[in-house]
Write a protein that holds these residues in place. Structure first.
Motif, PDB file in Angstrom:
ATOM      1  N   TYR A 148      -2.322  -3.797  -8.639  1.00 50.28           N
ATOM      2  CA  TYR A 148      -2.687  -2.454  -8.188  1.00 50.28           C
ATOM      3  C   TYR A 148      -4.194  -2.356  -7.964  1.00 50.28           C
ATOM      4  CZ  TYR A 148      -3.179   2.658  -8.315  1.00 50.28           C
ATOM      5  OH  TYR A 148      -3.482   3.967  -8.027  1.00 50.28           O
ATOM      6  N   MET A 168      -1.120   5.604 -11.584  1.00 43.82           N
ATOM      7  CA  MET A 168      -0.575   4.566 -10.711  1.00 43.82           C
ATOM      8  C   MET A 168       0.766   4.998 -10.125  1.00 43.82           C
ATOM      9  SD  MET A 168      -1.660   1.295 -13.101  1.00 43.82           S
ATOM     10  CE  MET A 168      -0.717   0.071 -12.193  1.00 43.82           C
ATOM     11  N   LEU A 196       4.476  -2.175  -5.231  1.00 41.09           N
ATOM     12  CA  LEU A 196       3.251  -2.918  -4.927  1.00 41.09           C
ATOM     13  C   LEU A 196       3.543  -4.096  -3.992  1.00 41.09           C
ATOM     14  CD1 LEU A 196       1.648  -2.933  -8.484  1.00 41.09           C
ATOM     15  CD2 LEU A 196       0.717  -1.784  -6.466  1.00 41.09           C
TER      16      LEU A 196
END
Length: 202
Positions: A148, A168, A196
């Motif tokens: 991330y 996140m 992701l």
């Protein structure tokens, strides 16, 4: 080459050959896992619960999940209950940590491990695993906060990247399961990993 030598050395330290399967990496699946504990200090922390879920392809296999409650050896503090919701009477029905670790090993096998600040969870498992089998977890590890960060810093090279799980999840825009539950956190991390991964493929 160095990785191969370390792996060979670790295999020789294995005290029980029935766990040799841990060194056979399985590349078709991953396992996201999380521990709820009594402390953030590995040396003094006890495991209260372990949650894990398998990832295959672009799917989180919630039907193939793992969850155990562990009976701690020490006395729980009331502050811990407020975080994870596990009361003394809940963990009193748990299984010994050594049995929990054995069940976890059977679940993860040689699969790579995915986690959020995974080094802590791995270190905690290793604290109990090393005296049992003479080895630490040999599984490859994947840290979602690192992935991330690398993605976000490209968009904000001079900015701050908020690595709190809630932030996140909000940025990645997927449903947030109730946190500080080992299995829910493992599922959240698995979803985060796949999200992701999808962003890197755009």
């Amino acid at each position: 080459m160095l990785g191969h030598l370390r792996k060979s050395w670790a295999q020789r330290q294995l005290a029980d050959p029935q766990y040799a399967y841990l060194f056979d990496e399985q590349t078709d699946e991953l396992v996201s896992f999380d521990c709820e504990t009594t402390s953030l200090n590995v040396k003094e922390a006890e495991i209260l619960s372990i949650g894990a879920v398998k990832i295959r392809g672009n799917r989180v296999l919630t039907s193939e999940s793992f969850y155990v409650v562990v009976k701690p050896e020490g006395v729980m503090q009331s502050a811990n209950v407020k975080v994870h919701g596990l009361r003394p009477r809940d963990v009193s029905q748990g299984i010994p940590v050594q049995e929990a670790i054995k069940q976890l090993l059977a679940f993860i096998g040689g699969r790579p491990l995915v986690g959020y600040y995974l080094a802590y969870d791995v270190a905690l498992v290793n604290k109990f695993l090393k005296p049992m089998l003479g080895i630490k977890l040999p599984n490859r590890t994947i840290e979602v906060s690192s992935i991330y960060y690398d993605q976000e810093i490209k968009n904000h090279p001079n900015g701050h990247v908020d690595l709190r799980m809630a932030s996140m999840i909000q940025t990645l825009n997927f449903p947030d399961l109730p946190r500080h539950d080992a299995l829910n956190d493992a599922i959240n991390v698995a979803l985060m990993y796949l999200t992701l991964l999808a962003r890197t493929q755009k």
